[in-house]
Design a protein around this motif. Structure first.
Motif, PDB file in Angstrom:
ATOM      1  N   LYS A 110       0.834  -1.196   0.000  1.00 19.34           N
ATOM      2  CA  LYS A 110       0.000   0.000   0.000  1.00 19.34           C
ATOM      3  C   LYS A 110       0.868   1.244   0.000  1.00 19.34           C
ATOM      4  CE  LYS A 110      -4.071  -1.936   2.149  1.00 19.34           C
ATOM      5  NZ  LYS A 110      -4.489  -2.371   3.481  1.00 19.34           N
ATOM      6  N   GLN A 111       1.897   1.215   0.875  1.00 14.47           N
ATOM      7  CA  GLN A 111       2.771   2.384   0.968  1.00 14.47           C
ATOM      8  C   GLN A 111       3.532   2.609  -0.321  1.00 14.47           C
ATOM      9  OE1 GLN A 111       5.155   1.867   4.425  1.00 14.47           O
ATOM     10  NE2 GLN A 111       3.628   2.782   5.777  1.00 14.47           N
ATOM     11  N   SER A 112       4.058   1.492  -0.896  1.00 16.54           N
ATOM     12  CA  SER A 112       4.862   1.696  -2.100  1.00 16.54           C
ATOM     13  C   SER A 112       3.973   2.057  -3.278  1.00 16.54           C
ATOM     14  CB  SER A 112       5.735   0.475  -2.395  1.00 16.54           C
ATOM     15  OG  SER A 112       4.945  -0.656  -2.615  1.00 16.54           O
ATOM     16  N   ASP A 113       2.691   1.655  -3.236  1.00 14.50           N
ATOM     17  CA  ASP A 113       1.765   2.092  -4.271  1.00 14.50           C
ATOM     18  C   ASP A 113       1.645   3.608  -4.283  1.00 14.50           C
ATOM     19  OD1 ASP A 113       1.291  -0.397  -5.138  1.00 14.50           O
ATOM     20  OD2 ASP A 113      -0.680  -0.621  -4.196  1.00 14.50           O
ATOM     21  N   SER A 114       1.524   4.172  -3.075  1.00 15.63           N
ATOM     22  CA  SER A 114       1.300   5.615  -3.009  1.00 15.63           C
ATOM     23  C   SER A 114       2.600   6.419  -3.100  1.00 15.63           C
ATOM     24  CB  SER A 114       0.543   5.978  -1.734  1.00 15.63           C
ATOM     25  OG  SER A 114       1.256   5.499  -0.623  1.00 15.63           O
ATOM     26  N   LYS A 115       3.716   5.791  -2.728  1.00 16.32           N
ATOM     27  CA  LYS A 115       4.958   6.565  -2.677  1.00 16.32           C
ATOM     28  C   LYS A 115       5.988   6.127  -3.709  1.00 16.32           C
ATOM     29  CE  LYS A 115       4.541   7.359   2.286  1.00 16.32           C
ATOM     30  NZ  LYS A 115       5.066   6.960   3.591  1.00 16.32           N
ATOM     31  N   GLN A 116       5.588   5.168  -4.552  1.00 14.55           N
ATOM     32  CA  GLN A 116       6.509   4.547  -5.492  1.00 14.55           C
ATOM     33  C   GLN A 116       7.360   5.554  -6.265  1.00 14.55           C
ATOM     34  OE1 GLN A 116       4.393   1.890  -7.995  1.00 14.55           O
ATOM     35  NE2 GLN A 116       6.025   0.400  -8.050  1.00 14.55           N
ATOM     36  N   GLN A 117       6.704   6.570  -6.809  1.00 12.81           N
ATOM     37  CA  GLN A 117       7.385   7.518  -7.696  1.00 12.81           C
ATOM     38  C   GLN A 117       8.471   8.313  -6.979  1.00 12.81           C
ATOM     39  OE1 GLN A 117       6.896   7.282 -10.846  1.00 12.81           O
ATOM     40  NE2 GLN A 117       5.215   5.825 -10.546  1.00 12.81           N
ATOM     41  N   LYS A 118       8.239   8.590  -5.686  1.00 14.18           N
ATOM     42  CA  LYS A 118       9.201   9.412  -4.949  1.00 14.18           C
ATOM     43  C   LYS A 118      10.398   8.616  -4.448  1.00 14.18           C
ATOM     44  CE  LYS A 118       5.299  12.065  -3.259  1.00 14.18           C
ATOM     45  NZ  LYS A 118       4.409  12.142  -2.097  1.00 14.18           N
ATOM     46  N   GLY A 119      10.315   7.286  -4.560  1.00 11.13           N
ATOM     47  CA  GLY A 119      11.401   6.442  -4.074  1.00 11.13           C
ATOM     48  C   GLY A 119      11.563   6.510  -2.569  1.00 11.13           C
ATOM     49  N   VAL A 120      10.460   6.679  -1.870  1.00  5.37           N
ATOM     50  CA  VAL A 120      10.526   6.739  -0.408  1.00  5.37           C
ATOM     51  C   VAL A 120      10.830   5.343   0.139  1.00  5.37           C
ATOM     52  CG1 VAL A 120       9.143   7.145   1.665  1.00  5.37           C
ATOM     53  CG2 VAL A 120       8.957   8.675  -0.302  1.00  5.37           C
ATOM     54  N   PHE A 121      11.658   5.291   1.172  1.00  4.95           N
ATOM     55  CA  PHE A 121      12.023   4.005   1.769  1.00  4.95           C
ATOM     56  C   PHE A 121      10.790   3.356   2.393  1.00  4.95           C
ATOM     57  CE2 PHE A 121      15.458   1.313   2.516  1.00  4.95           C
ATOM     58  CZ  PHE A 121      15.285   0.678   3.725  1.00  4.95           C
ATOM     59  N   PRO A 122      10.643   2.072   2.174  1.00  6.48           N
ATOM     60  CA  PRO A 122       9.458   1.391   2.713  1.00  6.48           C
ATOM     61  C   PRO A 122       9.318   1.518   4.230  1.00  6.48           C
ATOM     62  CG  PRO A 122      10.633  -0.041   1.195  1.00  6.48           C
ATOM     63  CD  PRO A 122      11.479   1.169   1.407  1.00  6.48           C
ATOM     64  N   GLY A 123       8.161   1.113   4.741  1.00  5.86           N
ATOM     65  CA  GLY A 123       7.768   1.407   6.115  1.00  5.86           C
ATOM     66  C   GLY A 123       8.480   0.653   7.223  1.00  5.86           C
ATOM     67  N   GLU A 124       7.937   0.814   8.390  1.00  7.59           N
ATOM     68  CA  GLU A 124       8.539   0.300   9.622  1.00  7.59           C
ATOM     69  C   GLU A 124       8.635  -1.225   9.630  1.00  7.59           C
ATOM     70  OE1 GLU A 124       7.271   0.599  14.152  1.00  7.59           O
ATOM     71  OE2 GLU A 124       6.999   2.476  13.041  1.00  7.59           O
ATOM     72  N   GLY A 125       7.565  -1.869   9.140  1.00 11.50           N
ATOM     73  CA  GLY A 125       7.554  -3.333   9.096  1.00 11.50           C
ATOM     74  C   GLY A 125       8.718  -3.839   8.260  1.00 11.50           C
ATOM     75  N   TYR A 126       8.973  -3.175   7.169  1.00  7.68           N
ATOM     76  CA  TYR A 126      10.090  -3.532   6.299  1.00  7.68           C
ATOM     77  C   TYR A 126      11.410  -3.363   7.034  1.00  7.68           C
ATOM     78  CZ  TYR A 126      13.287  -3.397   2.334  1.00  7.68           C
ATOM     79  OH  TYR A 126      14.315  -3.629   1.485  1.00  7.68           O
ATOM     80  N   ASP A 127      11.561  -2.219   7.718  1.00  9.84           N
ATOM     81  CA  ASP A 127      12.778  -1.956   8.491  1.00  9.84           C
ATOM     82  C   ASP A 127      13.045  -3.069   9.491  1.00  9.84           C
ATOM     83  OD1 ASP A 127      13.219   0.331   7.171  1.00  9.84           O
ATOM     84  OD2 ASP A 127      12.633   1.681   8.797  1.00  9.84           O
ATOM     85  N   ASN A 128      11.981  -3.441  10.219  1.00  9.95           N
ATOM     86  CA  ASN A 128      12.121  -4.491  11.229  1.00  9.95           C
ATOM     87  C   ASN A 128      12.589  -5.803  10.614  1.00  9.95           C
ATOM     88  OD1 ASN A 128      11.358  -2.833  13.313  1.00  9.95           O
ATOM     89  ND2 ASN A 128       9.210  -3.423  13.218  1.00  9.95           N
ATOM     90  N   LEU A 129      11.988  -6.146   9.490  1.00  7.73           N
ATOM     91  CA  LEU A 129      12.350  -7.401   8.832  1.00  7.73           C
ATOM     92  C   LEU A 129      13.752  -7.330   8.259  1.00  7.73           C
ATOM     93  CD1 LEU A 129       8.975  -8.278   7.116  1.00  7.73           C
ATOM     94  CD2 LEU A 129      10.048  -9.465   9.018  1.00  7.73           C
ATOM     95  N   ALA A 130      14.076  -6.174   7.679  1.00  2.00           N
ATOM     96  CA  ALA A 130      15.415  -5.989   7.122  1.00  2.00           C
ATOM     97  C   ALA A 130      16.455  -6.112   8.235  1.00  2.00           C
ATOM     98  CB  ALA A 130      15.527  -4.634   6.450  1.00  2.00           C
ATOM     99  N   ARG A 131      16.147  -5.515   9.388  1.00  2.00           N
ATOM    100  CA  ARG A 131      17.076  -5.580  10.520  1.00  2.00           C
ATOM    101  C   ARG A 131      17.223  -7.021  11.000  1.00  2.00           C
ATOM    102  NH1 ARG A 131      14.635  -2.560  14.662  1.00  2.00           N
ATOM    103  NH2 ARG A 131      14.567  -0.883  13.132  1.00  2.00           N
ATOM    104  N   LEU A 132      16.105  -7.708  11.067  1.00  2.56           N
ATOM    105  CA  LEU A 132      16.103  -9.113  11.483  1.00  2.56           C
ATOM    106  C   LEU A 132      17.010  -9.929  10.561  1.00  2.56           C
ATOM    107  CD1 LEU A 132      14.609 -10.626  13.724  1.00  2.56           C
ATOM    108  CD2 LEU A 132      12.880 -11.259  12.056  1.00  2.56           C
ATOM    109  N   TYR A 133      16.900  -9.634   9.261  1.00  3.18           N
ATOM    110  CA  TYR A 133      17.724 -10.350   8.282  1.00  3.18           C
ATOM    111  C   TYR A 133      19.196 -10.004   8.479  1.00  3.18           C
ATOM    112  CZ  TYR A 133      19.253 -12.383   3.895  1.00  3.18           C
ATOM    113  OH  TYR A 133      19.894 -13.150   2.952  1.00  3.18           O
ATOM    114  N   GLU A 134      19.476  -8.692   8.662  1.00  2.74           N
ATOM    115  CA  GLU A 134      20.845  -8.233   8.903  1.00  2.74           C
ATOM    116  C   GLU A 134      21.461  -8.911  10.120  1.00  2.74           C
ATOM    117  OE1 GLU A 134      22.752  -5.895   7.063  1.00  2.74           O
ATOM    118  OE2 GLU A 134      21.143  -6.412   5.670  1.00  2.74           O
ATOM    119  N   GLU A 135      20.612  -9.117  11.131  1.00  2.79           N
ATOM    120  CA  GLU A 135      21.103  -9.726  12.368  1.00  2.79           C
ATOM    121  C   GLU A 135      21.320 -11.228  12.223  1.00  2.79           C
ATOM    122  OE1 GLU A 135      18.276  -8.504  15.293  1.00  2.79           O
ATOM    123  OE2 GLU A 135      19.036  -6.444  15.331  1.00  2.79           O
ATOM    124  N   GLY A 136      20.999 -11.743  11.043  1.00  9.52           N
ATOM    125  CA  GLY A 136      21.324 -13.136  10.757  1.00  9.52           C
ATOM    126  C   GLY A 136      20.182 -14.124  10.889  1.00  9.52           C
TER     127      GLY A 136
END
Ligand SMILES: [Zn+2]
Length: 120
Positions: A65-91
């Motif tokens: 939903k967020q990337s649908d509305s913000k796609q053109q501006k290249g805004v970084f995806p939301g908090e849920g994404y950050d959490n998952l990305a961090r989880l992945y980074e942490e191994g």
């Protein structure tokens, strides 16, 4: 071997068998504790996986939903994404197959697939 010696030996064996029987009882108790614990953990794990699956689906939906509305501006995806990305980074895995288990420093194509989908 005299009768007396035989009697002593049999008494000894009786004592050892008694002790072994006691140890067997202890082990049986421990085993049933372990089985109970194992059952409890499997149950808990099952619930956590379901919970995390929902969580992942929700954050992917939110993302889309967020990337649908913000796609053109290249805004970084939301908090849920950050959490998952961090989880992945942490191994840890963030894919639905292995969610939450350690990656052992290996990239996982399913996890990376998730990033691809959310980075659209
Ligand atoms: Zn994975």
């Amino acid at each position: 071997m005299g009768n007396r010696e035989i009697f002593d030996q049999v008494s000894d064996m009786e004592k050892q068998i008694g002790e072994l029987y006691e140890q067997l009882g202890d082990l049986k108790g421990k085993l049933s504790d372990l089985l109970e614990e194992n059952h409890r953990l499997a149950h808990e794990n099952h619930h956590l996986r379901n919970h995390l699956d929902n969580f992942t689906e929700e954050s992917v939906e939110k993302q889309q939903k967020q990337s649908d509305s913000k796609q053109q501006k290249g805004v970084f995806p939301g908090e849920g994404y950050d959490n998952l990305a961090r989880l992945y980074e942490e191994g840890f895995h963030i894919c639905s197959l292995e969610f939450g288990s350690p990656r052992r420093n290996e990239d996982c194509i399913f996890c990376l697939d998730f990033f691809d989908k959310t980075k659209l």
